[in-house]
Design an enzyme around this catalytic site. Structure first.
Site, PDB file in Angstrom:
ATOM      1  N   PHE A   8     130.445  41.968  23.252  1.00 34.75           N
ATOM      2  CA  PHE A   8     131.712  41.578  22.621  1.00 34.75           C
ATOM      3  C   PHE A   8     132.858  41.916  23.571  1.00 34.75           C
ATOM      4  CE2 PHE A   8     134.777  41.859  18.903  1.00 34.75           C
ATOM      5  CZ  PHE A   8     134.650  40.525  18.546  1.00 34.75           C
ATOM      6  N   THR A  96     126.209  39.814  27.934  1.00 39.39           N
ATOM      7  CA  THR A  96     126.398  41.179  28.460  1.00 39.39           C
ATOM      8  C   THR A  96     126.606  41.105  29.986  1.00 39.39           C
ATOM      9  OG1 THR A  96     124.022  41.512  28.799  1.00 39.39           O
ATOM     10  CG2 THR A  96     124.923  42.185  26.657  1.00 39.39           C
ATOM     11  N   LYS A 125     124.093  35.370  34.521  1.00 37.21           N
ATOM     12  CA  LYS A 125     123.307  34.804  35.635  1.00 37.21           C
ATOM     13  C   LYS A 125     122.128  35.675  36.041  1.00 37.21           C
ATOM     14  CE  LYS A 125     127.295  35.011  37.652  1.00 37.21           C
ATOM     15  NZ  LYS A 125     128.393  34.862  36.748  1.00 37.21           N
ATOM     16  N   VAL A 152     127.215  28.481  35.499  1.00 37.07           N
ATOM     17  CA  VAL A 152     127.687  27.789  36.704  1.00 37.07           C
ATOM     18  C   VAL A 152     128.940  27.000  36.325  1.00 37.07           C
ATOM     19  CG1 VAL A 152     127.091  26.170  38.557  1.00 37.07           C
ATOM     20  CG2 VAL A 152     125.289  27.512  37.461  1.00 37.07           C
ATOM     21  N   GLU A 210     136.804  42.280  41.464  1.00 36.91           N
ATOM     22  CA  GLU A 210     136.463  43.588  40.891  1.00 36.91           C
ATOM     23  C   GLU A 210     136.834  44.681  41.891  1.00 36.91           C
ATOM     24  OE1 GLU A 210     134.841  44.040  37.945  1.00 36.91           O
ATOM     25  OE2 GLU A 210     134.742  41.876  37.570  1.00 36.91           O
ATOM     26  N   ASP A 221     127.060  36.221  43.871  1.00 30.45           N
ATOM     27  CA  ASP A 221     127.396  35.389  42.706  1.00 30.45           C
ATOM     28  C   ASP A 221     127.101  33.910  43.009  1.00 30.45           C
ATOM     29  OD1 ASP A 221     128.977  35.072  40.049  1.00 30.45           O
ATOM     30  OD2 ASP A 221     129.991  33.699  41.420  1.00 30.45           O
ATOM     31  N   LYS A 225     124.175  31.156  41.387  1.00 25.21           N
ATOM     32  CA  LYS A 225     124.476  29.807  40.893  1.00 25.21           C
ATOM     33  C   LYS A 225     123.649  28.750  41.630  1.00 25.21           C
ATOM     34  CE  LYS A 225     128.944  31.353  39.337  1.00 25.21           C
ATOM     35  NZ  LYS A 225     130.321  31.662  39.710  1.00 25.21           N
ATOM     36  N   GLY A 317     136.859  32.383  33.049  1.00 25.58           N
ATOM     37  CA  GLY A 317     137.842  32.488  31.961  1.00 25.58           C
ATOM     38  C   GLY A 317     137.098  32.590  30.638  1.00 25.58           C
TER      39      GLY A 317
HETATM   40  N1  LIG Z   1     134.460  36.443  32.108  1.00 26.09           N
HETATM   41  C1  LIG Z   1     134.199  35.246  32.613  1.00 26.09           C
HETATM   42  O1  LIG Z   1     135.118  34.459  32.918  1.00 26.09           O
HETATM   43  C2  LIG Z   1     132.772  34.791  32.806  1.00 26.09           C
HETATM   44  C3  LIG Z   1     132.519  33.452  33.233  1.00 26.09           C
HETATM   45  C4  LIG Z   1     131.185  33.022  33.361  1.00 26.09           C
HETATM   46  C5  LIG Z   1     130.147  33.910  33.118  1.00 26.09           C
HETATM   47  N2  LIG Z   1     130.439  35.215  32.751  1.00 26.09           N
HETATM   48  C6  LIG Z   1     129.302  36.110  32.484  1.00 26.09           C
HETATM   49  O2  LIG Z   1     129.268  36.376  31.078  1.00 26.09           O
HETATM   50  C7  LIG Z   1     128.804  37.716  30.845  1.00 26.09           C
HETATM   51  C8  LIG Z   1     129.841  38.460  30.018  1.00 26.09           C
HETATM   52  O3  LIG Z   1     131.055  38.514  30.758  1.00 26.09           O
HETATM   53  P1  LIG Z   1     132.349  39.254  30.167  1.00 26.09           P
HETATM   54  O4  LIG Z   1     133.456  38.917  31.101  1.00 26.09           O
HETATM   55  O5  LIG Z   1     132.482  38.962  28.718  1.00 26.09           O
HETATM   56  O6  LIG Z   1     131.925  40.787  30.360  1.00 26.09           O
HETATM   57  P2  LIG Z   1     132.593  42.059  29.651  1.00 26.09           P
HETATM   58  O7  LIG Z   1     133.995  41.757  29.262  1.00 26.09           O
HETATM   59  O8  LIG Z   1     132.310  43.215  30.537  1.00 26.09           O
HETATM   60  O9  LIG Z   1     131.759  42.233  28.274  1.00 26.09           O
HETATM   61  C9  LIG Z   1     130.435  42.655  28.244  1.00 26.09           C
HETATM   62  C10 LIG Z   1     130.072  43.101  26.844  1.00 26.09           C
HETATM   63  O10 LIG Z   1     128.709  43.536  26.831  1.00 26.09           O
HETATM   64  C11 LIG Z   1     128.660  44.861  26.287  1.00 26.09           C
HETATM   65  N3  LIG Z   1     127.573  45.619  26.902  1.00 26.09           N
HETATM   66  C12 LIG Z   1     127.568  46.287  28.081  1.00 26.09           C
HETATM   67  N4  LIG Z   1     126.350  46.839  28.289  1.00 26.09           N
HETATM   68  C13 LIG Z   1     125.603  46.531  27.208  1.00 26.09           C
HETATM   69  C14 LIG Z   1     124.285  46.840  26.804  1.00 26.09           C
HETATM   70  N5  LIG Z   1     123.478  47.584  27.580  1.00 26.09           N
HETATM   71  N6  LIG Z   1     123.846  46.376  25.616  1.00 26.09           N
HETATM   72  C15 LIG Z   1     124.645  45.652  24.811  1.00 26.09           C
HETATM   73  N7  LIG Z   1     125.914  45.316  25.133  1.00 26.09           N
HETATM   74  C16 LIG Z   1     126.376  45.754  26.316  1.00 26.09           C
HETATM   75  C17 LIG Z   1     130.010  45.474  26.578  1.00 26.09           C
HETATM   76  O11 LIG Z   1     130.247  46.573  25.711  1.00 26.09           O
HETATM   77  P3  LIG Z   1     131.400  47.653  26.093  1.00 26.09           P
HETATM   78  O12 LIG Z   1     132.694  46.927  25.994  1.00 26.09           O
HETATM   79  O13 LIG Z   1     131.234  48.709  25.056  1.00 26.09           O
HETATM   80  O14 LIG Z   1     131.065  48.098  27.481  1.00 26.09           O
HETATM   81  C18 LIG Z   1     130.903  44.273  26.308  1.00 26.09           C
HETATM   82  O15 LIG Z   1     131.063  44.107  24.926  1.00 26.09           O
HETATM   83  C19 LIG Z   1     128.563  38.337  32.224  1.00 26.09           C
HETATM   84  O16 LIG Z   1     127.208  38.240  32.530  1.00 26.09           O
HETATM   85  C20 LIG Z   1     129.406  37.483  33.151  1.00 26.09           C
HETATM   86  O17 LIG Z   1     128.908  37.445  34.460  1.00 26.09           O
HETATM   87  C21 LIG Z   1     131.712  35.662  32.580  1.00 26.09           C
END
Ligand SMILES: NC(=O)c1ccc[n+]([C@@H]2O[C@H](COP(=O)([O-])OP(=O)(O)OC[C@H]3O[C@@H](n4cnc5c(N)ncnc54)[C@H](OP(=O)(O)O)[C@@H]3O)[C@@H](O)[C@H]2O)c1
Length: 344
Positions: A8, A96, A125, A152, A210, A221, A225, A317
């Site tokens: 979340f 996650t 990914k 992707v 990051e 990354d 993809k 995003g």
């Molecule tokens: N953000 C983007 O624009 C984007 C785009 C494409 C793909 N993605 C991919 O989508 C995924 C999520 O991205 P995000 O940006 O939403 O990441 P994020 O903001 O870091 O959210 C990750 C979530 O997973 C939870 N989490 C962490 N470790 C966990 C575990 N062991 N078990 C259960 N839940 C866990 C976190 O909880 P806590 O908050 O308590 O740590 C948080 O709620 C990633 O794999 C990312 O590469 C992201």
């Protein structure tokens, strides 16, 4: 469609919002009624078989409490695997953080979902880059769908474009700028003549990179993809180790100047053709449609009949990526409806 949302964060919250509000009318057009019945993260879960309100959960998280602190539906300490096993649902949406060492925790979440007969939509990914051929086989074996449009191109439908719009044609090669962070850094270096370190620190200040930037700048990354594109649209059976990878640490402003004199610029390009898939800094003409600036992504498909097709869009995003999740959920919904029709 009952959904268990795992994670979340940025994407997870956007998925909840998009499903609850933004697309309600359009979703109704598809006679699709999604309901998030559980959300699980590292601290525990919230479960309500009648559906959860994302606004309430976001408010809890904004106050700094874990979502499982919800007094009505919270289950502090309940593990994600227990939630997937015990809650009745059709789909697990896995969002996650990415891990390319062993794919965890997503790898276990996905396989547990398969074992319990649940379809999976993921934007993560890691598991795909490490074990895509095995995971797609496991999904088939368990008679469930695995979808990953958001892995992707974020919200840009790169995978669907190739799979659906180019169906019947043969994709001979794919080249793409698939990572917004490195594209921002190279654009800064080339347009503002700054060093790699300066461009990287600007990207970090703006939240594009990051604090530990290796995943992007060392090309991991983009490599993930490339693996997903190669498996999904070109029928390869490859994983991360099968890609030749070079990042952008050694690109200098001088190299960009030299390229510019030739009418070119340098981009981190992922490519798949007859040979070994590669990720490396590559000179491309400034006039190429693939030559996008800033954090944009672009991919060109080289096809037997339709020629070159280029797709450009935002590669990341929260809301954009949530739109990819919605697309995947609709795809599963259509596939299930068709299956019912064929069986009746
Ligand atoms: N953000 C983007 O624009 C984007 C785009 C494409 C793909 N993605 C991919 O989508 C995924 C999520 O991205 P995000 O940006 O939403 O990441 P994020 O903001 O870091 O959210 C990750 C979530 O997973 C939870 N989490 C962490 N470790 C966990 C575990 N062991 N078990 C259960 N839940 C866990 C976190 O909880 P806590 O908050 O308590 O740590 C948080 O709620 C990633 O794999 C990312 O590469 C992201």
């Amino acid at each position: 469609m009952r959904i268990i949302l795992v994670g979340f964060g940025v994407v997870g919250k956007s998925v909840a919002t998009v499903l609850a509000r933004k697309y309600t009318e359009r979703i109704k057009d598809y006679s699709f009624n999604p309901k998030i019945v559980a959300i699980a993260d590292i601290d525990g879960a919230v479960i309500n078989p009648r559906g959860l309100s994302p606004e309430k959960l976001e408010a809890i998280k904004q106050r700094g409490y874990p979502i499982s602190a919800d007094s009505e539906f919270g289950h502090p300490g309940m593990s994600v695997l227990d939630v997937i096993e015990s809650v009745e649902a059709e789909v697990v949406v896995e969002v996650t953080p990415v891990n390319i060492k062993n794919g965890e925790p997503a790898m276990s979440h996905i396989t547990e979902a398969f074992k319990t007969g649940k379809h999976v939509v993921t934007t993560n990914k890691g598991p795909l880059a490490l074990a895509m051929p095995a995971l797609t086989e496991l999904a088939d074996y368990n008679n469930v769908f695995l979808r990953f449009s958001g892995t992707v191109g974020g919200g840009t439908p790169m995978l669907e474009f190739a799979k659906r719009c180019l169906a019947g044609d043969r994709i001979l090669a794919v080249k793409g700028i698939l990572n917004g962070t490195t594209n921002y850094i190279l654009t800064e270096m080339s347009q503002n003549r700054v060093s790699f370190q300066e461009a990287l620190s600007n990207a970090q200040k703006l939240g594009y990179a990051e604090r530990e930037p290796s995943m992007d700048i060392d090309g991991f990354d983009t490599t993930c993809k490339v693996v997903i594109l190669a498996n999904w649209i070109m029928g390869r059976k490859i994983t991360l180790k099968d890609v030749d990878r070079t990042g952008i640490r050694d690109v200098t402003p001088q190299m960009l100047d030299e390229a510019s004199k030739r009418g070119n610029t340098i981009k981190l390009v992922g490519s798949i053709d007859d040979g070994k898939p590669t990720v490396k800094p590559t000179e491309i003409p400034k006039t190429s449609p693939m030559c996008v600036s800033g954090v944009l992504n672009a991919v060109t498909f080289y096809t037997e009949y339709a020629g070159e097709q280029t797709l450009i869009g935002k590669g990341a995003g929260g809301v954009e990526t949530a739109s990819a999740v919605l697309r995947d959920l609709l795809d599963i919904r259509h596939k299930l409806a068709n299956k019912l029709l064929t069986e009746s």
